[in-house]
Design an enzyme around this catalytic site. Structure first.
Site, PDB file in Angstrom:
ATOM      1  N   SER A  70       0.708  -1.237  -0.058  1.00  0.00           N
ATOM      2  CA  SER A  70      -0.089  -0.100   0.078  1.00  0.00           C
ATOM      3  C   SER A  70       0.680   1.262   0.064  1.00  0.00           C
ATOM      4  O   SER A  70       1.946   1.236   0.531  1.00  0.00           O
ATOM      5  CB  SER A  70      -0.752  -0.023   1.232  1.00  0.00           C
ATOM      6  OG  SER A  70      -0.144   0.440   2.222  1.00  0.00           O
ATOM      7  N   ASP A  71       0.443   2.132  -0.247  1.00  0.00           N
ATOM      8  CA  ASP A  71       0.896   3.605  -0.167  1.00  0.00           C
ATOM      9  C   ASP A  71       0.713   4.122   1.051  1.00  0.00           C
ATOM     10  O   ASP A  71       0.045   3.199   2.088  1.00  0.00           O
ATOM     11  CB  ASP A  71       0.283   4.844  -1.094  1.00  0.00           C
ATOM     12  CG  ASP A  71       1.319   5.876  -1.302  1.00  0.00           C
ATOM     13  OD1 ASP A  71       2.274   5.995  -0.323  1.00  0.00           O
ATOM     14  OD2 ASP A  71       1.298   6.816  -2.198  1.00  0.00           O
ATOM     15  N   TRP A  72       1.570   5.011   1.756  1.00  0.00           N
ATOM     16  CA  TRP A  72       1.371   5.014   3.218  1.00  0.00           C
ATOM     17  C   TRP A  72       0.318   5.783   3.685  1.00  0.00           C
ATOM     18  O   TRP A  72       0.040   6.807   3.265  1.00  0.00           O
ATOM     19  CB  TRP A  72       2.535   5.964   3.666  1.00  0.00           C
ATOM     20  CG  TRP A  72       3.943   5.429   3.893  1.00  0.00           C
ATOM     21  CD1 TRP A  72       4.706   5.249   4.862  1.00  0.00           C
ATOM     22  CD2 TRP A  72       4.579   4.083   3.013  1.00  0.00           C
ATOM     23  NE1 TRP A  72       5.768   4.415   4.629  1.00  0.00           N
ATOM     24  CE2 TRP A  72       5.512   3.775   3.679  1.00  0.00           C
ATOM     25  CE3 TRP A  72       4.164   3.337   1.873  1.00  0.00           C
ATOM     26  CZ2 TRP A  72       6.393   2.673   3.233  1.00  0.00           C
ATOM     27  CZ3 TRP A  72       5.127   2.675   1.146  1.00  0.00           C
ATOM     28  CH2 TRP A  72       6.251   2.120   1.897  1.00  0.00           C
TER      29      TRP A  72
END
Length: 757
Positions: free
Chosen positions: A281-283
């Site tokens: 995932s992106d953060w």
């Protein structure tokens, strides 16, 4: 495409190898020596599956979610301030994942690691503008070598989102508006990073072209159009670079969050493309446990930035309840381990302590990118190259006395030499992690070095009258104009900020021999263009930008960059003439000003953004609707002239075109001839870039160029059959210097064909 030989191409991997000679964590033995590529891939599959099978349930759960070190309360001993960290499994030789941003170098935003510097590449747009895949590879190899030497083994690089709107805050991190150019250049950069036996990502999957409301926007587009544009860029990049990981984006795509989007992750990426690595995932982009995991998300990154530790106790509960299967958990780990194994990281772990880096050698790569990626947009009367006999030159604006501007956000590199100018943000989404930063590469100093006998002065440009007065007294006026872009915020206008347009007007009125150098992260409007004889687009030129610009201005380097995106003549030419969601965000900001934060406001909004242009991104739309931009995609001038001839077309499953390029001028130079085909049956089809090749020729030299056409670039995606359909028939093909140019033309005859997605 032809790959040129380079000393640095040999040097950079050697540096990485030397770096790995320090103390290293114990890894798995490398059993792939002497294997053919297919055998290596099969061996990687088997080794990853075997390791995952040996992990305990607790170890498997621990390897699928990572920490965000700046906010982490539970700090393992070997965690350092950086983007991310995932603990390893020492008993199995499975390494921890130490993650760093990003595509332009080993980032160190707001100096988390005091005193740690790195080589700063120019903007990815400059790499794309070089039209040189070999240079993209060497740039990636360089930053990968530095990441490894700094003990990082995952580089969050490989941004390949297409530029759909000219406002994008992160446009400078990406490779432009065309799926072929973007996919090839990103793929080569990824391949370069991973040549150091570390993992690179490709990101942000998918349809993530804007920063405004990036965590809540719902991007809406038809499947066929998405497959033929943004997804095709990712597909090419993954085929070319074979990244260990794909990072999913913040936004929704057609109603589902990208990080829990079954269509994107399971159906397209893993089923149709056969991708074997892991989806991280992106953060702050995770919204669920069961749905996300079953839709294809393999790892929660930066868990402290999400609303919950979705892959922590909620995952254990889901496993106990049977809503997530143990088989799926093993698959998640197998995919992570495939990335670790296939890149060579498992058998050659990164050093445990930082290693020596040859920053001088790496700086030469950064300078080469700046020189090859700068685009000469106008050179009326051949004002450039400047003669070294000039007696007086005034340099004006954009802190050119001390450095060159860089883009902001997670890609921000704390470059060798430091930051002579750093301006904190007082408000906005990027205020917590971005500063307006200049690299210490002074154009003024580099220009003075070029003309040691001339009087070279500097004026800051804040006062147009003072700038005009100084220009009137000089033989040459060189104006540096800039516009800063950053992650988390889009620019609200394409006009240069802080009265720079008025200043340029005043200088041009005072001195007809005015050169404008643009340091921007995307297109800007140029209301003064007819009054200025020379314009050089330098993008954000990296830590040796000053030297690169001076070399171009004085003819040491012949400019050869070509625009990787269309420059509109007005904001009205953009497919969405205002930033989508900006008005809603501002209204919410006004309504909630007291006691609210930008993050609170952003999370309270959900905005649908439609992309009715579909696959006709950038130049495709301009040409279809006969709209004249300020400067077209692929455009760029040189100090010499090139001619094309002898066009030949070879039909087949993968058609070929060949032609000759001749340097007709008096100086050596590089050209990037481009091949375009009018293709596609849906909505009348479109003009598409199907190939290019950069060539460097001496005066009078001729070279034959051959381009093989990927048939997907000629096809429509058939959503019912779930494949590419190339309709049989005759396709007009042109060879030109930019989109819409047709120096050579012919017809390409194609047989009807179907291609697996």
């Amino acid at each position: 495409m032809k790959r040129s030989k380079s000393v640095l191409a040999v040097l950079i991997p050697a540096l990485a190898s030397a770096a790995s000679g320090g103390a290293c964590a114990q890894g798995q033995a490398d059993t792939s020596a002497g294997m053919r590529p297919a055998e290596k891939r099969e061996a990687a599959d088997q080794q990853a599956a075997t390791l995952a099978g040996k992990m305990t349930p607790a170890e498997k759960q621990a390897y699928v979610f990572g920490y965000f070190p700046p906010l982490s309360k539970d700090r393992p001993a070997d965690m350092i301030p950086s983007a991310g960290y995932v603990p390893g499994v020492p008993r199995l030789g499975i390494p921890p994942l130490r993650e760093s941003d990003a595509s332009l170098g080993v980032a160190n935003q707001i100096e988390q690691r005091k005193g740690d510097v790195a080589t700063a590449l120019p903007a990815s747009l400059a790499i794309a503008a070089s039209f040189d895949p070999d240079l993209a590879y060497r740039g990636g190899a360089m930053i990968g070598a530095e990441a490894r030497a700094k003990t990082f083994n995952v580089l969050l690089a490989g941004g390949v989102n297409l530029t759909r709107d000219p406002w994008g805050g992160r446009t400078f991190e990406y490779f432009g508006e065309d799926p072929l150019l973007s996919g090839l250049m990103a793929g080569e950069s990824i391949r370069g990073v991973q040549s150091n036996r570390i993992v690179s990502t490709v990101k942000h999957f998918a349809l993530n072209p804007q920063e405004t409301l990036r965590t809540t926007v719902n991007a809406r587009i038809g499947e066929a159009a998405l497959r033929e544009s943004d997804l095709l860029a990712f597909e090419i990049a993954i085929e070319r670079g074979r990244p260990g990981s794909v990072m999913c984006s913040y936004n929704k795509v057609n109603g589902d969050w990208a990080c829990e989007n079954d269509f994107l992750l399971n159906q397209v990426l893993k089923r149709d493309w056969g991708y074997k690595g892991w989806v991280m995932s992106d953060w702050g982009a995770v919204h669920s446990t069961v749905k996300a995991i079953n839709a294809g998300l393999d790892q929660q990154s930066g868990r402290e930035l999400d609303k919950a530790l979705f892959f922590g106790k909620p995952l254990a509960d889901a496993l106990a309840a049977g809503t997530v299967s143990s088989t799926r958990l093993t698959d998640m780990n197998s995919r992570i381990l495939w990335g670790v194994v296939s890149t060579g990281l498992i058998s050659d772990p990164v050093p445990l302590t930082a290693q020596t880096i040859d920053y001088d050698a790496h700086a030469r790569v950064a300078q080469e990118v700046a020189e090859k990626g700068s685009v000469l947009l106008k050179n009326e009367g051949d004002l450039l190259p400047l003669a070294r006999t000039a007696k007086s030159i005034v340099v004006i604006g954009s802190h050119a006395d001390v450095g060159v501007l860089s883009g902001g956000g997670s890609s921000q590199v704390r470059s060798v030499g430091g930051a002579p100018v750093e301006i904190p943000l007082k408000e906005g989404a990027a205020a917590s992690f971005a500063r307006v930063t200049w690299h210490a590469s002074s154009p003024l100093a580099a220009i003075r070095k070029m003309v040691p006998n001339a009087s070279v002065s500097f004026v800051d440009g804040a006062d147009p009258a003072a700038a005009a007065s100084a220009a009137r007294k000089a033989d040459i006026a060189i104006v540096f104009a800039s516009q800063w872009r950053t992650e988390a915020q889009d620019v609200e206008t394409l006009s240069l900020p802080d009265g720079q347009d008025a200043m340029i007007d005043a200088v041009a009125g005072a001195n007809r021999r005015t050169v404008v150098v643009l340091e921007t992260g995307g297109p800007v409007l140029m209301p003064w263009l007819t009054r200025v004889p020379t314009v050089l687009q330098a993008w954000y030129p990296g830590q040796r930008g000053g030297e690169a610009i001076a070399n171009i201005l004085f003819g040491v380097t012949n400019p050869s960059g070509r625009l990787p995106m269309t420059f509109p003549a007005s904001e009205a030419q953009a497919p969405r003439p205002v930033v989508p969601g900006l008005a809603a965000m501002k209204e919410a900001d006004r309504a909630q000003k007291k006691g609210s934060t930008y993050g609170m406001i952003e999370r309270s909004l959900m905005v649908d953004v439609d992309y009715p242009e579909g696959a006709d991104v950038g130049y495709r739309s301009y040409l279809k609707h006969n709209v004249q931009p300020l400067f077209p995609f692929g455009y760029g001038l040189s100090y010499t002239r090139f001619s094309y001839g002898d066009l030949r077309v070879t039909p087949g499953a993968s058609p070929k075109v060949s032609f000759t390029v001749t340097n007709m001028g008096k100086v050596a130079g590089s050209d990037s001839p481009q091949a375009y085909v009018r293709a596609g049956q849906r909505n009348g089809g479109s003009t598409r870039l199907v190939g290019f090749q950069r060539v460097t020729l001496a005066p009078g030299e001729k070279q034959q160029v051959e381009i093989t056409i990927d048939p997907r670039l000629l096809a429509d995606f058939d959503t019912k059959a779930n494949d590419w359909h190339v309709a049989g028939g005759r396709y007009p093909i042109s060879i030109g210097r930019f989109a819409g140019d047709a120096a050579l033309t012919a017809d390409l005859t194609i047989k009807d064909a179907r291609i697996h997605p």
